[in-house]
Structures are given as structure tokens and as C-alpha cells.
Design a protein around this motif. Sequence first.
Motif, PDB file in Angstrom:
ATOM      1  N   ASP A  89       0.617  -1.228  -0.126  1.00 16.13           N
ATOM      2  CA  ASP A  89       0.083   0.049  -0.043  1.00 16.13           C
ATOM      3  C   ASP A  89       0.985   1.143   0.061  1.00 16.13           C
ATOM      4  O   ASP A  89       0.407   2.162  -0.623  1.00 16.13           O
ATOM      5  CB  ASP A  89      -1.000  -0.179   1.047  1.00 16.13           C
ATOM      6  CG  ASP A  89      -0.531  -0.309   2.419  1.00 16.13           C
ATOM      7  OD1 ASP A  89       1.068  -0.480   2.689  1.00 16.13           O
ATOM      8  OD2 ASP A  89      -1.097   0.558   3.521  1.00 16.13           O
ATOM      9  N   ASN A 124      -8.018  -0.879   0.959  1.00 22.08           N
ATOM     10  CA  ASN A 124      -7.651  -0.937   2.305  1.00 22.08           C
ATOM     11  C   ASN A 124      -8.741  -1.017   3.404  1.00 22.08           C
ATOM     12  O   ASN A 124      -8.438  -1.687   4.452  1.00 22.08           O
ATOM     13  CB  ASN A 124      -6.825   0.552   2.909  1.00 22.08           C
ATOM     14  CG  ASN A 124      -5.533   0.494   2.208  1.00 22.08           C
ATOM     15  OD1 ASN A 124      -4.874  -0.470   1.744  1.00 22.08           O
ATOM     16  ND2 ASN A 124      -4.871   1.626   2.023  1.00 22.08           N
ATOM     17  N   LYS A 125      -9.891  -0.459   2.985  1.00 20.23           N
ATOM     18  CA  LYS A 125     -11.053  -0.590   3.862  1.00 20.23           C
ATOM     19  C   LYS A 125     -11.689  -1.967   3.941  1.00 20.23           C
ATOM     20  O   LYS A 125     -12.088  -2.717   4.448  1.00 20.23           O
ATOM     21  CB  LYS A 125     -12.191   0.247   3.233  1.00 20.23           C
ATOM     22  CG  LYS A 125     -12.051   1.792   3.843  1.00 20.23           C
ATOM     23  CD  LYS A 125     -13.165   2.286   3.400  1.00 20.23           C
ATOM     24  CE  LYS A 125     -12.878   4.057   3.669  1.00 20.23           C
ATOM     25  NZ  LYS A 125     -14.005   4.870   3.027  1.00 20.23           N
ATOM     26  N   LYS A 126     -11.553  -2.689   2.577  1.00 17.18           N
ATOM     27  CA  LYS A 126     -11.898  -3.939   2.231  1.00 17.18           C
ATOM     28  C   LYS A 126     -11.008  -5.039   2.884  1.00 17.18           C
ATOM     29  O   LYS A 126     -11.540  -6.215   3.333  1.00 17.18           O
ATOM     30  CB  LYS A 126     -11.822  -4.304   0.893  1.00 17.18           C
ATOM     31  CG  LYS A 126     -13.129  -3.753  -0.131  1.00 17.18           C
ATOM     32  CD  LYS A 126     -12.957  -4.058  -1.456  1.00 17.18           C
ATOM     33  CE  LYS A 126     -14.003  -3.276  -2.173  1.00 17.18           C
ATOM     34  NZ  LYS A 126     -13.884  -3.332  -3.679  1.00 17.18           N
ATOM     35  N   GLN A 127      -9.758  -4.546   3.342  1.00 22.54           N
ATOM     36  CA  GLN A 127      -8.661  -5.714   3.763  1.00 22.54           C
ATOM     37  C   GLN A 127      -8.831  -5.580   5.421  1.00 22.54           C
ATOM     38  O   GLN A 127      -8.414  -6.334   5.913  1.00 22.54           O
ATOM     39  CB  GLN A 127      -7.344  -5.296   3.348  1.00 22.54           C
ATOM     40  CG  GLN A 127      -7.174  -5.572   1.812  1.00 22.54           C
ATOM     41  CD  GLN A 127      -5.786  -5.217   1.581  1.00 22.54           C
ATOM     42  OE1 GLN A 127      -4.920  -4.582   2.143  1.00 22.54           O
ATOM     43  NE2 GLN A 127      -5.138  -5.432   0.132  1.00 22.54           N
ATOM     44  N   LYS A 128      -9.522  -4.760   5.979  1.00 23.39           N
ATOM     45  CA  LYS A 128      -9.735  -4.688   7.269  1.00 23.39           C
ATOM     46  C   LYS A 128     -10.876  -5.157   7.759  1.00 23.39           C
ATOM     47  O   LYS A 128     -11.524  -5.424   7.473  1.00 23.39           O
ATOM     48  CB  LYS A 128      -9.666  -2.890   7.774  1.00 23.39           C
ATOM     49  CG  LYS A 128      -8.513  -2.244   7.546  1.00 23.39           C
ATOM     50  CD  LYS A 128      -8.017  -1.031   7.801  1.00 23.39           C
ATOM     51  CE  LYS A 128      -6.853  -0.362   7.617  1.00 23.39           C
ATOM     52  NZ  LYS A 128      -6.836   0.861   8.076  1.00 23.39           N
TER      53      LYS A 128
END
Length: 112
Positions: free
Chosen positions: A63, A108-112
Motif C-alpha cells: 500500500d 484498504n477498507k476491504k482488507q480490514k
Amino acid sequence: MKKSEIRFSIALDDQKVPEAISWSATDAGPDIHFAKAINIAIWDRDQDGTMKIDLWTKDMPVDAMKYFVVDNIGAMAETIMTATNDVVMATKMRDLCRALTDHIDEENKKQK
């Protein structure tokens, strides 16, 4: 005429993958600085084209690399504005930066 030098040092592992990148510059003081990635573009006057060097250490997060690329595009937008005053080109590059940042943020939101 004043001269300035920038020096890069790349530490490689056994497979020639960068482990550490350091740099120093005559105008940046005596300290050695460290980086996780470098992107150098040079306009070769003899070839009338761009020569590039892209290096990143194996511990550079994915990222962070994406944001690094977006930051480079943003910096190029400022360069094109300063060098040519081409508002259309600079604006399109800035718009691309916003779209890419939104894309990275969503990932990044999807990975959290």
C-alpha cells in the motif's frame, strides 16, 4: 559554476533484490538518508527520451508503494504546471491522483 551531487547506495541480497537504499546529497548536509523506494527519471538528450530507474526494498509495503506512485504523479502534475503552465494536463493528472487514492483507500477498507 556551482556543482551539486546526489549519490545513491543500494544494498542487495544474494538474489540482487534491494535490502536497503541510502542516499546523500551535497546540498542536503553531511547526513546519510534512508529510503524504501526510489524513482528516478532522466530525459536523455541524445536518445530524446526518458530513462528510468525504479527500485524498492523488499520490506516496502504494497500500500505504501501505491501511495508512492500516486505521490509521484502528483509531483509530476506540479512539475508540468511549473514548467509549461499546462493547466489541462496538470488538472487531469491531479484528478487521476484523487481517483487512484480513492481506489487505494477502498482496497484498504476491504482488507480490514
